[in-house]
Design a protein around this motif. Structure first.
Motif, PDB file in Angstrom:
ATOM      1  N   ASP A 182     -12.336  11.857   6.404  1.00 11.51           N
ATOM      2  CA  ASP A 182     -11.576  11.224   7.477  1.00 11.51           C
ATOM      3  C   ASP A 182     -11.696   9.707   7.451  1.00 11.51           C
ATOM      4  O   ASP A 182     -10.729   8.994   7.747  1.00 11.51           O
ATOM      5  N   ILE A 183     -12.871   9.188   7.113  1.00  9.51           N
ATOM      6  CA  ILE A 183     -13.056   7.735   7.178  1.00  9.51           C
ATOM      7  C   ILE A 183     -12.883   7.048   5.824  1.00  9.51           C
ATOM      8  O   ILE A 183     -12.489   5.877   5.774  1.00  9.51           O
ATOM      9  N   TYR A 184     -13.165   7.762   4.746  1.00 13.87           N
ATOM     10  CA  TYR A 184     -13.065   7.138   3.426  1.00 13.87           C
ATOM     11  C   TYR A 184     -11.766   7.489   2.705  1.00 13.87           C
ATOM     12  O   TYR A 184     -11.329   6.751   1.819  1.00 13.87           O
ATOM     13  N   LEU A 234      -9.926 -11.574  -6.998  1.00 13.46           N
ATOM     14  CA  LEU A 234      -9.396 -10.240  -7.266  1.00 13.46           C
ATOM     15  C   LEU A 234      -9.528  -9.409  -6.005  1.00 13.46           C
ATOM     16  O   LEU A 234     -10.632  -9.209  -5.498  1.00 13.46           O
ATOM     17  N   LEU A 235      -8.406  -8.931  -5.486  1.00 10.93           N
ATOM     18  CA  LEU A 235      -8.390  -8.037  -4.340  1.00 10.93           C
ATOM     19  C   LEU A 235      -8.252  -6.607  -4.851  1.00 10.93           C
ATOM     20  O   LEU A 235      -7.313  -6.299  -5.588  1.00 10.93           O
ATOM     21  N   MET A 236      -9.184  -5.743  -4.486  1.00  8.85           N
ATOM     22  CA  MET A 236      -9.164  -4.345  -4.896  1.00  8.85           C
ATOM     23  C   MET A 236      -9.053  -3.488  -3.640  1.00  8.85           C
ATOM     24  O   MET A 236      -9.795  -3.697  -2.675  1.00  8.85           O
ATOM     25  N   ALA A 237      -8.118  -2.542  -3.662  1.00 14.89           N
ATOM     26  CA  ALA A 237      -7.876  -1.740  -2.467  1.00 14.89           C
ATOM     27  C   ALA A 237      -7.471  -0.325  -2.850  1.00 14.89           C
ATOM     28  O   ALA A 237      -6.983  -0.076  -3.957  1.00 14.89           O
ATOM     29  N   GLY A 238      -7.673   0.600  -1.915  1.00 11.22           N
ATOM     30  CA  GLY A 238      -7.261   1.984  -2.104  1.00 11.22           C
ATOM     31  C   GLY A 238      -5.949   2.260  -1.391  1.00 11.22           C
ATOM     32  O   GLY A 238      -5.737   1.798  -0.262  1.00 11.22           O
ATOM     33  N   ALA A 239      -5.074   2.994  -2.035  1.00 10.88           N
ATOM     34  CA  ALA A 239      -3.782   3.311  -1.426  1.00 10.88           C
ATOM     35  C   ALA A 239      -3.935   4.231  -0.214  1.00 10.88           C
ATOM     36  O   ALA A 239      -3.116   4.198   0.705  1.00 10.88           O
ATOM     37  N   ASP A 240      -4.997   5.043  -0.199  1.00 15.37           N
ATOM     38  CA  ASP A 240      -5.257   5.963   0.907  1.00 15.37           C
ATOM     39  C   ASP A 240      -6.588   5.600   1.556  1.00 15.37           C
ATOM     40  O   ASP A 240      -7.587   6.289   1.408  1.00 15.37           O
ATOM     41  N   ASP A 241      -6.605   4.462   2.248  1.00 11.43           N
ATOM     42  CA  ASP A 241      -7.820   3.965   2.888  1.00 11.43           C
ATOM     43  C   ASP A 241      -7.638   4.024   4.403  1.00 11.43           C
ATOM     44  O   ASP A 241      -6.987   3.163   4.991  1.00 11.43           O
ATOM     45  N   PRO A 242      -8.196   5.030   5.070  1.00  6.83           N
ATOM     46  CA  PRO A 242      -8.036   5.134   6.528  1.00  6.83           C
ATOM     47  C   PRO A 242      -8.748   4.017   7.277  1.00  6.83           C
ATOM     48  O   PRO A 242      -8.340   3.662   8.385  1.00  6.83           O
ATOM     49  N   LEU A 243      -9.806   3.482   6.708  1.00 14.09           N
ATOM     50  CA  LEU A 243     -10.642   2.509   7.397  1.00 14.09           C
ATOM     51  C   LEU A 243     -10.063   1.098   7.331  1.00 14.09           C
ATOM     52  O   LEU A 243      -9.993   0.381   8.335  1.00 14.09           O
ATOM     53  N   VAL A 244      -9.656   0.670   6.135  1.00 12.30           N
ATOM     54  CA  VAL A 244      -9.037  -0.647   5.950  1.00 12.30           C
ATOM     55  C   VAL A 244      -7.697  -0.415   5.242  1.00 12.30           C
ATOM     56  O   VAL A 244      -7.641  -0.365   4.016  1.00 12.30           O
ATOM     57  N   PRO A 245      -6.638  -0.229   6.008  1.00 11.42           N
ATOM     58  CA  PRO A 245      -5.332   0.077   5.405  1.00 11.42           C
ATOM     59  C   PRO A 245      -4.922  -0.943   4.348  1.00 11.42           C
ATOM     60  O   PRO A 245      -5.261  -2.124   4.426  1.00 11.42           O
ATOM     61  N   LEU A 246      -4.190  -0.460   3.356  1.00  9.63           N
ATOM     62  CA  LEU A 246      -3.760  -1.267   2.210  1.00  9.63           C
ATOM     63  C   LEU A 246      -3.033  -2.538   2.627  1.00  9.63           C
ATOM     64  O   LEU A 246      -3.115  -3.558   1.937  1.00  9.63           O
TER      65      LEU A 246
END
Length: 289
Positions: A182-184, A234-246
């Protein structure tokens, strides 16, 4: 928080101890009469290239990023437990992110390290931004993972924020495994073993230390000075990040002039679940001429 000068500060070596790839020692960053003992991990590397300074996520101890360091054995890496977290001493009073940046510079001074590359994850991404801003001459390049510009951000859903408001996931293994998806998000939704594996690295200290980290970022934002950052980022992000949206990474990419964006088909903790892919991106960025 109490801060002493690096001159005359004592170090208590614990070279016989190790946390994965890190040799561990305890540094006194206060004074002899008013100490502040901080647990520091260092991976020696091969002496080539600029050392990498890591800032962990909220409640995170050194061991949580050990798998990442193990994939980069060639690089000298420095990491520390935030005061009140892991096995670092509880501070005597609340602190702000500027205080964490000063602690990082004291650690680097004691280790004899000048300029570093900096990587921050989530809460540590805010600390990394503060370091790059306030200690800019010591920061060559900046990597921001699954993070945002502080209070000026696209927030998570209330149900996710409620789960993050408590450190219960660091205390209760079953709860941690149950809510990790749910959070990750990302791979943690379909692979419960990831949540269990993450919990095994936890060295829990206290609820107070966790809440002090929340207080440290309350009201903080980098939004006004991000356009002035001079470091390649470099900004790295997850497409499915509930905690810090893309959308947060995309916003920061617009604001930081010398930035590039890498999006993973994963969630908040892609450094854990997609370590090989993450290391490939990190190496490519840091090794650019």
């Amino acid at each position: 928080m109490k801060y002493g000068s690096a001159q005359g500060a004592t170090r208590r070596s614990q070279a016989a101890k190790a946390a994965g790839p890190f040799a561990i020692e305890t540094m006194n960053l206060g004074t002899a009469t008013d100490p502040l003992f901080v647990r520091v991990g260092r991976q020696a590397g091969n002496g080539k290239g600029v050392p990498l300074l890591l800032f962990n996520g909220i409640g995170g101890n050194i061991e949580l990023l050990a798998p990442l360091a193990e994939k980069m054995p060639e690089r000298e890496i420095v990491i520390f437990d935030i005061p009140g977290v892991g096995q670092s001493q509880m501070p005597k009073c609340p602190y702000r992110l500027g205080g964490i940046a000063r602690i990082a510079t004291q650690i680097l001074d004691q280790l004899g390290i000048g300029q570093v590359d900096v990587l921050g994850v989530s809460w540590g991404g805010a600390a990394a931004q503060e370091f790059a801003h306030s200690c800019r001459q010591r920061c060559r390049r900046l990597i921001l993972c699954a993070t945002a510009a502080g209070m000026v951000m696209i927030p998570a859903k209330p149900a996710v924020l409620w789960k993050m408001a408590t450190p219960k996931r660091y205390i209760d293994a079953k709860y941690s495994q149950r809510i990790s998806g749910d959070i990750y998000g990302g791979d943690f939704r379909t692979n419960p073993a990831l949540g269990a594996g993450l919990f095994r690295h936890v060295k829990w200290k206290s609820k107070l230390g966790y809440y002090l980290q929340l207080v440290a970022v309350a009201g903080w934002t980098s939004i006004l000075w991000l356009p002035g950052l001079t470091q390649p980022t470099l900004l790295m992000a997850g497409a499915d990040d509930p905690l810090v949206p893309l959308a947060n990474a995309k916003l920061m990419h617009m604001l930081i002039r010398k930035s590039e964006l890498k999006v993973f088909d994963c969630g908040h903790l892609f450094l854990v679940s997609r370590t090989d892919e993450s290391v490939t991106a990190i190496r490519a960025f840091l090794d650019k001429p």
